[in-house]
Scaffold this active site. Structure first.
Site, PDB file in Angstrom:
ATOM      1  N   HIS A   1       0.805  -1.242  -0.121  1.00 34.24           N
ATOM      2  CA  HIS A   1      -0.233  -0.124   0.085  1.00 34.24           C
ATOM      3  C   HIS A   1       0.813   1.371  -0.244  1.00 34.24           C
ATOM      4  CE1 HIS A   1      -3.437  -2.541   0.238  1.00 34.24           C
ATOM      5  NE2 HIS A   1      -3.562  -2.715   1.489  1.00 34.24           N
TER       6      HIS A   1
ATOM      7  N   HIS B   1      -9.871   1.563   0.681  1.00 40.04           N
ATOM      8  CA  HIS B   1      -9.735   0.489   1.213  1.00 40.04           C
ATOM      9  C   HIS B   1     -11.034   0.309   2.410  1.00 40.04           C
ATOM     10  CE1 HIS B   1      -8.013  -3.094   3.186  1.00 40.04           C
ATOM     11  NE2 HIS B   1      -6.763  -2.918   2.618  1.00 40.04           N
TER      12      HIS B   1
ATOM     13  N   GLU C   1     -11.281  -3.818  -3.337  1.00 41.08           N
ATOM     14  CA  GLU C   1     -10.611  -2.690  -3.534  1.00 41.08           C
ATOM     15  C   GLU C   1     -10.366  -2.796  -4.896  1.00 41.08           C
ATOM     16  OE1 GLU C   1      -7.237  -3.338  -1.087  1.00 41.08           O
ATOM     17  OE2 GLU C   1      -8.441  -4.875  -0.215  1.00 41.08           O
TER      18      GLU C   1
END
Ligand SMILES: *[C@@H]1O[C@H](CO)[C@@H](O)[C@H](O)[C@H]1NC(C)=O
Ligand SMILES: *[C@@H]1O[C@H](CO)[C@@H](O)[C@H](O)[C@H]1NC(C)=O
Length: 363
Positions: free
Chosen positions: A117, A193, A329
């Site tokens: 991420h 998210h 996602e």
């Protein structure tokens, strides 16, 4: 994990980020968008461009907040969870935190072996600027902006990033993202998210909910959760969710990083890069009869069933445990920077990355 915050949040943020006089002027706030009828609303904070709550009715008019999160901004800043945040510059995993771009090896800042991420201080852990805020009316919206700098977490070049959350009738929430590379080629892969529980964030696990993912193929991973490079058919595997399937009937048949449950990227059927929206997934809660349909324009969707969630104290005294939510996602494929056969995530100077998703609620 949750503790009383003796300082104002702005001060806390400055302690956390060691911000200077200039950054200290940016304040972190909570912004609400609400429809005219008053039965559909969201809350957003400019900390991480985070979706803090999404309140929708059911057929009896009972309102529920269908995303996991915290009560206070301090908990978002202190917490390690990605609840509702926008992750980037590159969502998902990059093997060894490195890749080759135009013949040059780029080394990202990393703590372990994989960068997840966008690094330990990705876009979900920075203060965004509120550009526009229309809290009510027919299509309330908020636009957040972040200028990512050259070398941030190791990524090349300055990048302008915008995220707009908007409500529209009947019960649609859209998130539009764009990012413009200002001076160097760079990978960009943004994702929202949110941890969805259409039964209500405090209603327990989602194992009784029915999921559908409109994908005939997925990207299998190795033991370190890095794609092998294959784009394999789901047919004949427990990953086949093309027909509506109770989550509880599958979570024990799949695993990610040694924990039972889904944590896998699907290749969305029909994606061809034309920017058109396609139905990606649906989740339905038989108890409340609330349902969520997700439409997006991205090649992939990571399905994560909150396999590692455990004892997190959330909103209104709720405690979130394993399988307490599903993350859907939409994004590019994981580690695409190291897989030439995956759709490219490289954005060159002057080019624009775009990502549009629509969450359609019904009951
Ligand atoms: C990552 O490092 C491992 C060894 O630690 C190596 O086998 C693998 O090829 C590397 N992967 C990439 C994508 O560089
Ligand atoms: C990105 O989105 C913002 C907010 O909607 C908009 O003002 C801007 O023009 C967009 N950028 C591009 C390059 O489309």
């Amino acid at each position: 994990m949750a503790r009383a915050a003796p300082f104002p949040v702005a001060l806390l943020l400055c302690l956390a980020l060691a911000c200077g006089a200039d950054a200290a002027r940016k304040t972190v706030g909570v912004y609400e968008l609400k429809n005219k009828k008053g039965d559909f609303s969201i809350k957003v904070t400019n900390w991480g461009a985070t979706l803090m709550s999404v309140i929708v009715p059911d057929s009896k008019g009972n309102l529920a907040d269908v995303v996991l999160g915290y009560d206070t901004l301090a908990e978002y800043v202190d917490g390690s969870s990605a609840f509702g945040t926008v992750v980037g510059r590159v969502a998902n995993r990059i093997a060894n935190g490195s890749f080759v771009l135009d013949g040059k090896t780029i080394h990202l800042n990393k703590d372990g072996t994989t960068v997840l991420h966008g690094g330990h201080r990705g876009f979900n852990r920075v203060i965004w600027t509120v550009k526009e805020y229309v809290p009510s009316g027919d299509s309330p919206y908020i636009t957040l902006y972040y200028r990512s700098f050259n070398g941030e977490q190791g990524f090349p070049g300055d990048l302008d990033v915008y995220v707009t959350y908007q409500l529209s009738s009947p019960y649609h929430l859209s998130a539009r993202m764009n990012a413009t590379a200002l001076n160097k080629a760079t990978p960009v892969n943004l994702a929202n998210h949110a941890y969805w529980n259409v039964g209500g964030h405090g209603s327990g696990d989602v194992l009784g909910q029915v999921i559908q993912v409109l994908a005939s193929r997925y990207t299998p991973v190795d033991r370190s959760m890095i794609p092998t490079g294959e784009v394999a058919p789901v047919s004949g595997t427990p990953y086949d969710l093309r027909a509506p399937t109770p989550l509880g009937s599958r979570v024990r048949l799949v695993s990610g990083a040694g924990m039972a449950g889904f944590d896998i990227n699907y290749a969305v059927d029909g994606w061809d890069g034309d920017g058109g929206l396609r139905k990606v997934a649906a989740v339905r809660d038989p108890a409340s009869r609330r349902a969520l349909e997700l439409w997006a324009d991205q090649p992939g969707v990571q399905l994560y069933t909150s396999n590692w969630l455990s004892g997190v104290k959330g909103k209104g005294g709720a405690v979130y445990g394993q399988y307490g939510a599903v993350c859907l996602e939409t994004q590019g494929f994981p580690d695409a920077v190291n897989h030439p056969n995956f759709p490219s995530q490289i954005v060159r100077p002057g080019q624009v990355y775009r990502h549009h998703m629509v969450f359609k609620f019904s009951f």
